[in-house]
Design a protein around this motif. Structure first.
Motif, short mmCIF file in Angstrom:
data_model
loop_
_atom_site.label_atom_id
_atom_site.label_comp_id
_atom_site.label_asym_id
_atom_site.label_seq_id
_atom_site.Cartn_x
_atom_site.Cartn_y
_atom_site.Cartn_z
N HIS A 46 18.48 -19.54 11.22
CA HIS A 46 18.52 -19.83 9.67
C HIS A 46 19.74 -19.88 9.13
N GLY A 47 19.91 -20.65 7.94
CA GLY A 47 21.18 -20.64 7.27
C GLY A 47 21.33 -19.50 6.14
N GLY A 48 22.10 -19.88 5.28
CA GLY A 48 22.15 -18.90 4.21
C GLY A 48 23.65 -18.11 3.92
N GLY A 49 24.69 -19.09 4.24
CA GLY A 49 26.04 -18.56 4.28
C GLY A 49 26.17 -17.20 5.12
N LEU A 50 25.32 -16.74 5.89
CA LEU A 50 25.23 -15.40 6.56
C LEU A 50 24.92 -14.25 5.67
N ILE A 51 24.36 -14.72 4.46
CA ILE A 51 24.40 -13.59 3.49
C ILE A 51 22.82 -13.47 3.13
N TRP A 52 22.03 -14.81 3.14
CA TRP A 52 20.69 -14.43 2.83
C TRP A 52 19.90 -15.33 3.96
N GLY A 53 18.49 -15.04 3.80
CA GLY A 53 17.67 -15.82 4.72
C GLY A 53 16.80 -15.03 5.65
N SER A 54 15.75 -15.58 6.25
CA SER A 54 14.99 -15.13 7.20
C SER A 54 14.50 -15.99 8.24
N ARG A 55 13.80 -15.41 9.43
CA ARG A 55 13.39 -16.32 10.23
C ARG A 55 12.20 -17.13 9.72
N GLU A 56 11.58 -16.76 8.85
CA GLU A 56 10.54 -17.45 7.95
C GLU A 56 11.05 -18.93 7.32
N ASP A 57 12.10 -19.03 7.17
CA ASP A 57 12.79 -20.14 6.54
C ASP A 57 12.78 -21.58 7.42
N MET A 58 12.40 -21.58 8.58
CA MET A 58 12.12 -22.71 9.31
C MET A 58 11.03 -23.57 9.01
N HIS A 59 11.41 -24.79 8.80
CA HIS A 59 10.30 -25.71 8.11
C HIS A 59 9.31 -25.84 9.09
N LYS A 60 7.86 -25.58 8.30
CA LYS A 60 6.84 -25.74 9.39
C LYS A 60 6.58 -26.98 10.22
N GLU A 61 7.04 -28.04 9.19
CA GLU A 61 6.81 -29.26 9.85
C GLU A 61 7.70 -29.39 11.01
N GLN A 62 8.87 -29.01 11.04
CA GLN A 62 9.89 -29.06 12.06
C GLN A 62 9.21 -28.48 13.32
N ILE A 63 8.68 -27.06 13.27
CA ILE A 63 7.93 -26.35 14.30
C ILE A 63 6.86 -27.19 14.90
N LYS A 64 6.03 -27.85 14.20
CA LYS A 64 4.82 -28.74 14.60
C LYS A 64 5.60 -29.85 15.41
N ARG A 65 6.53 -30.58 14.98
CA ARG A 65 6.93 -31.68 15.82
C ARG A 65 7.49 -31.25 17.01
N TYR A 66 8.30 -30.07 17.17
CA TYR A 66 8.92 -29.43 18.32
C TYR A 66 7.63 -29.07 19.50
N GLN A 67 6.59 -28.47 18.93
CA GLN A 67 5.58 -28.09 19.65
C GLN A 67 4.94 -29.19 20.13
N GLU A 68 4.41 -30.31 19.27
CA GLU A 68 3.87 -31.61 19.79
C GLU A 68 4.67 -32.22 20.88
N ALA A 69 6.12 -31.86 20.69
CA ALA A 69 6.96 -32.65 21.72
C ALA A 69 6.78 -31.93 23.13
#
Length: 288
Positions: free
Chosen positions: A34-57
């Motif tokens: 994830h992004g966040g300038g190395l200062i914020w963010g978490s693993r849950e920031d990944m877009h769910k639609e992107q996860i779905k696309r990768y899995q379907e591929a």
């Protein structure tokens, strides 16, 4: 299906990842940072639609945390990424069904930077995809006040410092941390806060964390995506990285998003973004 794991423990700080399995056996693995300038963010920031696309591929997906700055400095953040890749090779493959010889790393913004940096580590991914990442942390855009961020409400230093914790953190929402980043960009002090090094004095040390300066013959195949209207991370960063990779003989492509701003990939309904993700998946399939 999502399962959560801990790949590293630093005192009472657990550094975790979420694993999303695909139905195919021994499939490649895409690791998202994830992004966040190395200062914020978490693993849950990944877009769910992107996860779905990768899995379907036909790809497994893993979204990871890492220790955040300024509580943790860049060398140790980089070590977290290296330790994560080592853990996947040594331990993760015992728990999850994926092909450990076909691991890709992708990320957005600071996550794209860390993805590029992973190409310089002892345990490298086979493929890197960087969404508006950067190869040079010593450029004026990061070491001098940003005209873009100076247009926003000014953040006083005491507020930024009040938000810093007294122990390592590996996940934090933007609401609690954005003022730190905004202060850094308004003052040109991101390097100071993330590394405690002075760009003018510690240039040699900082160059070790500039992927564009550390490309060798073993650097992974790399796809770069960047909007040419990005006001946070300059589009030129990806242009420069692409040129350096090409000159080194590394398999590389650059996808330019016309009029694309920072975080353009959050709009997964945009036809231009959808087409770009088709190209991302093709790049994974061709190089993993």
């Amino acid at each position: 299906m999502k399962t959560t794991f801990t790949y590293k423990q630093i005192n009472d700080c657990s550094i975790k990842g979420d694993f999303y399995s695909t139905e195919e056996k021994n499939a490649p693995l895409i690791v998202y940072i994830h992004g966040g300038g190395l200062i914020w963010g978490s693993r849950e920031d990944m877009h769910k639609e992107q996860i779905k696309r990768y899995q379907e591929a036909g790809f497994n997906v893993c979204s990871i945390d890492y220790r955040l700055a300024p509580e943790t400095k860049l060398p140790d953040i980089t070590k977290d990424i290296g330790d994560m890749l080592q853990w996947l090779h040594d331990e993760g493959r015992k728990t999850y069904d994926f092909n450990a010889d076909k691991i890709a790393v992708t990320g957005s913004s600071a996550g794209g930077y860390l993805a590029l940096l992973s190409g310089t580590l002892p345990v490298k991914p086979k493929v890197i995809v960087s969404f508006y990442g950067y190869g040079n942390i010593q450029g004026d855009w990061y070491t001098k006040p940003s005209p873009h961020f100076l247009k926003m409400t000014k953040v006083p230093e005491n507020l930024a410092k009040q938000l810093i914790q007294h122990k390592p953190v590996s996940e934090a929402p933007i609401e609690r941390r954005y003022a730190i980043y905004l202060y850094c960009r308004q003052q040109g002090k991101w390097i100071d806060y993330v590394t405690s090094w002075n760009p003018g004095i510690n240039a040699d040390a900082l160059s070790m964390y500039c992927p564009v300066e550390n490309i060798d013959a073993d650097f992974p195949a790399t796809l770069l995506l960047h909007g040419d209207a990005d006001k946070d991370v300059p589009y030129q960063e990806s242009v420069n990285m692409h040129e350096a990779l090409s000159n080194a003989g590394i398999t590389t492509e650059l996808i330019t998003i016309p009029n694309g701003e920072h975080s353009f990939d959050e709009n997964m309904e945009n036809p231009t973004v959808t087409k770009a993700f088709d190209q991302v998946i093709s790049f994974f399939k061709s190089n993993l």
